[in-house]
Scaffold this motif. Structure first.
Motif: not given
Lengths: 243, 241
Positions: A25-33
């Motif tokens: 859940l966290g890593f894709p959002v981090v990548l997005l930002y």
């Protein structure tokens, strides 16, 4: 009933592993930002949020492959699966029990990616719902690939092959990080043979409401999903018999 | 009545005969131990009897059902505690037990009642809510045995139940196994002579896949003329060379 009991157990095992939650859940959002921050500082239009987000959602599903493969490989390496093979659980109970709980996780992961992209300027429309629902064949492909790898490989091998190789393959050949036309040649041809670019393009098309383009990419994804699912079921049942 | 009967059971792996024409019978309610050094074929025998491995020849009847022709029926009658720890590590002890109850189709009420009953019988209360993977080796084995028991099996298979445990944990587990004696049929494999001697009604001594002798400790001692079971075991195994 038996299948659902086993599926519930698999869901608990996955969700109680903090690494799964952080990466899934966290890593894709981090990548997005992170990529949006890069986009804000470069003159070229490389990571526009409306094309980046659907691509990231497809890339994020590679983690579902890693999770399902790791869970199955761990169960195989411990005596836990051996114990369950002596119970009335059937082959189909095991296969569906491993696959079913990861599907809703995939949908939640995709929904979180789209929600997280809204503050970054993502165009909000009903097409987001199409994009979330349309992820189903891609999710099935990724989860089946996890079942296949988990049936064939040990825990350490799964970490290397699914964790490093597959996530890179899915990133490089999806055209999410860079335009495949920039590389061209054999690389582009290879990318078109694999399902990743079709998945990313289908998701982008669904998000923009272009159903015709989305449909044109559906066939290779469905074919890969069926092929990998059949191979996964065969390999899982084979290793089950070999116990 | 016989709980287990094997007829010339064979397991062949390419050039290795892991189990060689094994014939024995176990009475209902009996605690029968298969004793032997590493590689004797004990675990392979258990794997065949629990339908994990198909025999290369012969057959065995568990609860009257053939392991080759009716494995689904056999699986409904048995409980198995494998040699290694076999618990779901991220699930609590209670959830592990609920999982097995669910797989055997128990109702919610029956599941609760069975967990309560066994927790009291095996003193699991203090660890019920703890994650199984965080427990000590001894506790994990205890949970593993309860997981095998909770489905109300007619025949319980314990493969090296105390392997790798310290002395105290081993004695505690022996007490658990003793408390089950007479209630159900137990088939236990071990390579600890004192374990077989302390727990078993009868012992089968295996070497190189063959059954060298079967009997009570007294019968086996009488047969070799020894006064100590350890000497009996060594004598029988050397005789079989």
């Amino acid at each position: 009933m038996r299948m659902m009991t086993f599926a519930k157990r698999c869901a608990k095992e996955l969700l109680r592993d903090p690494i799964n939650v952080a990466f899934g859940l966290g890593f894709p959002v981090v990548l997005l930002y992170l990529l949006s921050a890069i986009q804000a500082n470069i003159p070229a239009s490389l990571y526009e949020i409306d094309t980046l987000t659907p691509g990231i959602t497809v890339f994020a599903l590679a983690f579902m492959t890693l999770f399902s493969a790791t869970l199955i490989a761990k169960d195989r390496e411990s005596a836990f699966l051996q114990r369950l093979y002596t119970t009335p659980l059937t082959g189909i109970d095991f296969i569906m029990g491993y696959m079913l709980p990861i599907l809703p996780m995939a949908f939640v992961q995709i929904a979180i990616c789209y929600l997280a992209a809204i503050p970054l300027g993502l165009t909000v429309s009903s097409h987001i719902l199409f994009a979330i629902v349309g992820i189903l064949p891609i999710a099935v492909f990724n989860i089946a690939l996890g079942l296949l790898c988990g049936s064939l490989l040990g825990v350490k091998q799964v970490g290397g092959i699914c964790g490093a190789l597959l996530t890179n393959l899915s990133a490089w050949f999806s055209g999410v990080w860079f335009d495949l036309n920039l590389v061209g040649g054999t690389f582009k041809k290879a990318a078109n043979v694999l399902p990743f670019v079709h998945a990313a393009e289908m998701e982008k098309a669904l998000f923009s409401g272009d159903i015709e383009t989305a449909a044109s990419h559906l066939l290779p994804i469905v074919l890969y999903a069926i092929l990998i699912s059949v191979a996964a079921v065969y390999c899982f049942l084979r290793q089950m018999k070999r116990q | 009545m016989q709980a287990v009967k094997t007829t010339e059971l064979v397991k062949q792996y390419k050039n290795l005969t892991a189990v060689d024409k094994l014939c024995f019978e176990i009475e209902k309610g009996e605690l029968f131990s298969l004793l032997g050094v590493n590689g004797a074929g004990k675990t392979t025998t258990i794997k065949m009897l629990t339908c994990l491995t198909k025999p290369s020849g012969g057959d065995a009847y568990v609860g009257g059902y053939s392991i080759t022709k009716e494995p689904e029926q056999v699986k409904k009658l048995i409980g198995v505690s494998p040699q290694e720890t076999a618990v779901a590590p991220n699930l609590s002890v209670k959830e592990n037990l609920e999982l097995i109850c669910g797989i055997h189709g128990f109702s919610k009420e029956k599941t609760k009642a069975k967990i309560r009953e066994l927790s009291e019988q095996i003193s699991l209360d203090q660890v019920l809510e703890r994650r199984a993977g965080k427990l000590s080796g001894g506790w994990q084995r205890r949970v593993s045995i309860v997981m095998a028991l909770i489905s109300e099996p007619e025949i319980l298979f314990l493969d090296e139940p105390t392997l790798g445990l310290d002395v105290l944990a081993r004695y505690e587990l022996w007490e658990v196994i003793r408390s089950l004696k007479g209630k159900i049929t137990i088939v236990l494999t071990t390579h600890y002579m004192e374990e077989a001697e302390a727990l078993s009604d009868r012992i089968g001594i295996m070497k190189n896949g063959r059954l060298l002798a079967v009997g009570t400790v007294e019968e086996l001692n009488q047969r070799t003329g020894m006064d100590h079971f350890e000497k009996t075991f060594v004598s029988l195994v050397k005789e079989g060379e």
